[in-house]
Design an enzyme around this catalytic site. Structure first.
Site, PDB file in Angstrom:
ATOM      1  N   GLU A 111     108.929  75.584  73.737  1.00 42.61           N
ATOM      2  CA  GLU A 111     109.673  76.214  72.504  1.00 42.61           C
ATOM      3  C   GLU A 111     109.312  77.659  72.050  1.00 42.61           C
ATOM      4  O   GLU A 111     110.032  78.520  71.607  1.00 42.61           O
ATOM      5  CB  GLU A 111     110.015  75.193  71.453  1.00 42.61           C
ATOM      6  CG  GLU A 111     110.638  73.903  71.714  1.00 42.61           C
ATOM      7  CD  GLU A 111     112.103  74.243  72.085  1.00 42.61           C
ATOM      8  OE1 GLU A 111     112.803  75.070  71.574  1.00 42.61           O
ATOM      9  OE2 GLU A 111     112.857  73.194  72.703  1.00 42.61           O
ATOM     10  N   SER A 145     104.644  17.752  41.306  1.00 44.63           N
ATOM     11  CA  SER A 145     103.286  17.162  41.530  1.00 44.63           C
ATOM     12  C   SER A 145     102.144  18.445  41.875  1.00 44.63           C
ATOM     13  O   SER A 145     100.654  18.025  41.766  1.00 44.63           O
ATOM     14  CB  SER A 145     102.987  16.044  42.216  1.00 44.63           C
ATOM     15  OG  SER A 145     103.804  14.998  41.769  1.00 44.63           O
TER      16      SER A 145
END
Length: 642
Positions: free
Chosen positions: A63, A317
C-alpha cells in the site's frame, strides 16, 4: 504557526477509533469475550504491537512503499498516479498513502477531487499529531474486513479464529488485501477472488525480496477460510459485568472457563425444561474467581441472559456448616455431642426432615453429614438466630429476609435469601481457617483488604473434617462438600472445597418455580452434587493437600499427614465428654478385632466383630468407658452423664 492554528481549530475526529469493541481477557491476557462496538460493529482496537511484523511489512509493501520516508503525503506517488491517469484516461493507481487511507477511514467521503485534497491535509495532520504509530493504529483498527468487521484483530478472530499476533504470512496477506474491496473479497462469499488478492499481496513481498522462495510457494498453496467464525464469547455474564464497570482484565482462567461451560452445557441437556445451572470456581486463599458460569447463555427459555450467580435464592441446608461451626466455637456442641433428631416444637414452629422421618439420637457430626433439620434448629435455638445472621453477614452472605421480618429459627433451613457468590464466599471461609474475604474477579482489585476472622480456626477445621468424604458417584478425593435443597425443590445446591479451590453449583429455574415433581427428586444431592464432582475433576491435577482438620488432642493437622494408624482408640465418647442420659452408641477405631467394650469394668453385650455397641447408662453420674482389643490393647475415657 498557521498550520498549528488550523490543527487546533479542525482537530481530527477519532471517535470511531475510540468507539471500539470491548475485549475482556483472562488473568494471562487470553481473550475471553469480544463485545461489539455501538451499532453492532465488530471494531477491535489494533496497534502495530498487536500484529506480527510480517503483516506490517506486507501492508507497507502493498500500500505505501515509501511510508517511512514521507510526512503523510507522497509527492512521488501522486505524480506517478497523475501521469498514469493522463495516459490511460482512468485511475490506474490512486497514489494514496497509508496516512491518507487512515484519514478516509476516519471520515468517509465521496471519491472526488475535493475529498482527495481534504484527505491529503488530514494525512499531514495525522502524522504531525500521532506519528507513524498513530497512523498504523487508525488503519489497523478501522480497515474494513467484510460485513460488520473492522480492523485486523476483528478480521483475524472472525476469519481465522485466532489473535492477530498469531497470524502466518498468508493469513496476514489476506487481511491486507480484503480492505481494498471488502465485500467483493470476502472469503466466505468470494473465495477465489480473495485467494487471488491474497496471492498478489504475497507476490508483492516476494518481488521486493528478489524472487519467490519455496516458503512463498507453500503460502500461495494454502487455503483461504470458507466461513466466518463466531467471535469469542467465553464467560458472557462476567464479561458484560466487566464492560459495565469499565474493566477488561479478569482473574479467570480461559481453558478452565471453557471446560466448565462445556460440562454444564452437556449437563443441561438432561435437565427438565427451563431448568438452568450456575457455577463458580475460585482460588480458596486469594478468592480470585477462576471460572464463572452465570446461566444458559443464548437459551431464552432458560433466561440465559440473567447472571444467576447473583440471583437471590433460598440456600436450603447449604448454610448449615456455618451454623455447626458457630456451635462448636461457642461450646454449645462438639462433633461427638449427641443431638436428638425427633419431633419437637419451638413455639409455633415444628420443623421436620426432607423425608418427613426422624433418625433419633445422633452425633453432631452425623447430623451435619446427613443434613438433618431438627438438630440444626436445636443448635440455632441455642446460639441464637441473631448471632447466626451476623456471622452470615461477616462471612460474606447478607441474609435477605421478608420486609419487616427478623432472624428466627427457620434461618437454619434456608429461611433467608442469598446468592451463589455469597454462599461460595461462606464456604471459602470455612476452608480457609475461618477467615472471610470477598470473591474477586478483577486483576486490578486490591488484593488486600486482609481476610477478616469470622470463626476460630479450630471450629472451621472441625467442620472441614466432618464434610471431607468421597463423592457418592465417585470423583476426586480430599474434597469437603455440602448440599442444599430449598422448599419444593426450587433450588439445588452443592458447595465444596479442597486445599486449593472452592466450588459452588446451583441448579434451578430462573423464575423460581418448583421442579421436584418433574424429576422425582430435585435435591442438591441428585442434581447439583454430580456437577460439583465433575467441576473438581476439571481442576489442575497438581497435588491436592487435604483440608485441615482438628485432632482430639486439639491440634490442627493435615489429612494427608500420617494419622493415628491402627492404634486402638475410642472415637465416641471422647475423654471428658458430657453426654445426655439415654441410649448411647460407643464407637472405637483401630486395634485388632474382636473388640470388647466395658463400662466401669463391666463388659457390655455386643457383636465382637463390630466396632460399636449400645450402652444405656443407669442414670446421671461419672463413668469410665473402656475398649479392649484381641491383643490386649485398651483405650479409656472418663465421661459424665447428665
Amino acid at each position: 504557526m498557521f498550520a498549528s492554528v488550523l490543527d487546533r481549530v479542525f482537530p481530527p475526529d477519532l471517535s470511531r477509533v475510540d468507539a471500539a469493541a470491548r475485549v475482556v481477557v483472562d488473568a494471562q491476557g487470553r481473550t475471553l469475550s469480544v463485545l461489539p462496538a455501538p451499532g453492532g460493529v465488530w471494531r477491535v482496537e489494533t496497534t502495530a504491537s498487536d500484529v506480527p511484523p510480517h503483516l506490517i511489512d506486507l501492508l507497507i509493501a502493498a500500500e505505501d512503499a515509501r511510508f517511512a520516508r514521507h510526512p503523510g503525503v507522497d509527492p512521488i506517488a501522486l505524480a506517478r498516479a497523475s501521469v498514469q491517469w493522463a495516459r490511460a484516461g482512468r485511475v490506474v493507481s490512486g497514489g494514496s498513502t497509508l496516512s491518507m487511507q487512515a484519514a478516509r477511514l476516519l471520515e468517509p467521503r465521496p471519491r472526488t477531487l475535493r475529498s482527495k485534497l481534504i484527505e491529503m491535509a488530514r494525512a499531514l495532520q495525522l502524522e504531525a499529531r500521532y506519528g507513524k504509530a498513530g497512523v498504523l493504529r487508525i488503519w489497523l483498527t478501522l480497515a474494513p474486513m467484510g460485513g460488520n468487521l473492522e480492523g485486523v484483530r476483528a478480521g483475524a478472530l472472525a476469519w481465522f479464529g485466532r489473535e492477530a499476533r498469531n497470524l502466518d504470512p498468508a493469513q496476514s496477506a489476506l487481511l491486507v488485501a480484503v480492505p481494498r474491496r471488502p465485500e467483493a473479497l470476502r472469503p466466505d462469499r468470494h473465495p477465489e477472488a480473495a485467494r487471488v488478492a491474497r496471492d498478489r499481496t504475497l507476490l508483492v513481498r516476494a518481488a521486493s525480496a528478489d524472487g519467490i522462495s519455496a516458503a512463498d510457494r507453500a503460502l500461495l498453496a494454502s487455503d483461504v477460510p470458507s466461513e466466518r467464525r463466531a467471535m469469542p464469547a467465553l464467560a458472557p455474564h462476567l464479561s458484560r459485568q466487566a464492560a459495565r464497570e469499565g474493566a477488561s482484565r479478569t482473574t479467570l482462567d480461559a481453558p478452565l472457563q471453557r471446560a466448565l461451560e462445556a460440562m454444564l452445557d452437556r449437563a443441561r441437556e438432561g435437565l427438565p425444561g427451563r431448568v438452568s445451572t450456575a457455577a463458580i470456581v475460585a482460588d480458596l486463599h486469594t478468592r480470585e474467581i477462576r471460572a464463572l458460569v452465570g446461566g444458559a447463555w443464548g437459551e431464552e427459555a432458560r433466561a440465559g441472559a440473567l447472571d444467576l450467580t447473583q440471583a437471590v435464592r433460598s440456600p436450603g441446608s447449604a448454610m448449615k456448616p456455618l451454623l455447626y461451626a458457630l456451635a462448636f466455637e461457642d461450646g454449645v456442641a462438639r462433633p461427638d455431642s449427641l443431638l436428638d433428631d425427633a419431633p419437637m416444637r419451638f413455639g409455633g414452629y415444628a420443623p421436620e426432615n426432607f423425608d418427613h422421618g426422624f433418625t433419633g439420637r445422633v452425633t453432631a457430626a452425623e447430623a451435619l453429614r446427613k443434613s438433618l433439620n431438627m438438630p440444626a434448629v436445636l443448635l440455632l435455638d441455642r446460639i441464637g438466630p441473631l448471632r447466626f445472621a451476623s456471622a452470615m453477614k461477616r462471612a460474606g452472605a447478607i441474609p435477605r429476609l421478608p420486609p419487616g421480618a427478623e432472624a428466627t429459627l427457620p434461618l437454619a433451613l434456608g429461611g433467608a435469601g442469598v446468592t451463589l457468590r455469597e454462599v461460595v464466599s461462606v464456604t471459602a471461609m470455612l476452608g480457609d481457617a475461618g477467615r472471610a474475604a470477598p470473591l474477586r474477579w478483577r486483576v486490578d482489585d486490591v488484593a488486600g483488604m486482609p481476610a477478616a476472622p469470622v470463626l476460630a480456626p479450630r471450629a472451621a477445621a472441625q467442620v472441614a473434617s466432618i464434610l471431607t468424604r468421597g463423592f457418592p458417584g465417585g470423583g476426586p478425593s480430599g474434597v469437603a462438600w455440602k448440599t442444599g435443597t430449598s422448599w419444593g425443590g426450587r433450588d439445588s445446591w452443592a458447595l465444596g472445597f479442597d486445599a486449593g479451590h472452592v466450588v459452588g453449583i446451583w441448579v434451578g429455574r430462573p423464575d423460581g418455580t418448583p421442579i421436584l415433581a418433574e424429576t422425582g427428586g430435585a435435591t442438591g444431592t441428585q442434581l447439583a452434587l454430580p456437577l460439583l464432582a465433575r467441576a473438581f475433576s476439571l481442576l489442575p491435577a497438581a497435588p491436592r493437600a487435604q483440608p485441615l482438620v482438628m485432632t482430639r488432642a486439639g491440634a490442627v493437622r493435615n489429612l494427608a499427614a500420617p494419622a493415628l494408624g491402627n492404634r486402638l482408640r475410642l472415637v465416641f465418647p471422647a475423654p471428658g465428654a458430657s453426654i445426655s442420659d439415654g441410649p448411647v452408641t460407643l464407637r472405637a477405631a483401630g486395634g485388632q478385632r474382636p473388640l470388647t467394650f466395658l463400662v466401669d469394668g463391666m463388659p457390655l453385650e455386643g457383636t465382637p466383630a463390630r466396632r460399636d455397641t449400645a450402652w444405656i447408662p443407669q442414670g446421671p453420674g461419672h463413668y469410665r468407658v473402656t475398649v479392649l482389643d484381641a491383643e490386649g490393647a485398651t483405650a479409656t475415657a472418663a465421661v459424665r452423664v447428665h
